[in-house]
Design an enzyme around this catalytic site. Sequence first.
Site, short mmCIF file in Angstrom:
data_model
loop_
_atom_site.label_atom_id
_atom_site.label_comp_id
_atom_site.label_asym_id
_atom_site.label_seq_id
_atom_site.Cartn_x
_atom_site.Cartn_y
_atom_site.Cartn_z
CG ASN A 124 -2.04 1.03 1.08
OD1 ASN A 124 -1.98 1.93 0.25
ND2 ASN A 124 -3.03 0.93 1.96
CE1 TYR A 131 -1.29 6.45 7.72
CE2 TYR A 131 -0.45 4.37 6.93
CZ TYR A 131 -1.50 5.14 7.34
OH TYR A 131 -2.76 4.61 7.38
#
Length: 158
Positions: A124, A131
Amino acid sequence: MNYQVRKATKNDMPQVLALIQELADFEKESNAVEMTVDQLVQSGFGNQSAFQCFVADADSVILGMALVYPRFSTWVGKTIHLEDLIVTEKARGSGVGSALYKRVMQYAAKQGVKRVEWAVLDWNEPAINFYEKSGAVVMRDWDTVQMREQQLKEFLNK
């Protein structure tokens, strides 16, 4: 897109469960969800709730959710685990995920925790990039380990 991020209510749990299923489908684990609406309500809204859930609400339509719960680290003390941060496919790229992520971090700071932790699938890349850009550290040298209910029973019966 107009929405507000707020604490989830019992009435949100059917839509939250639908988002959980959407995430399972995205992660190629469509048959993995065993949770029910009743279980979410019982676990999240009793005297000792097991989790805190935030939703992005656009006129009573839940566009995304983030579910967290407390943990404890022997190294640093109180932490929070972000179990899922899900944005429905039609709302991705609209800022909903960022708003939910920020709300989780605000909640963590208010709780006085030393760390927020979560898992992300190694394929992903959009999530990993998000992040890392936020300042989070993706620990690529750690593996997640689980013992599911059936394996737990088998282990204890040996």
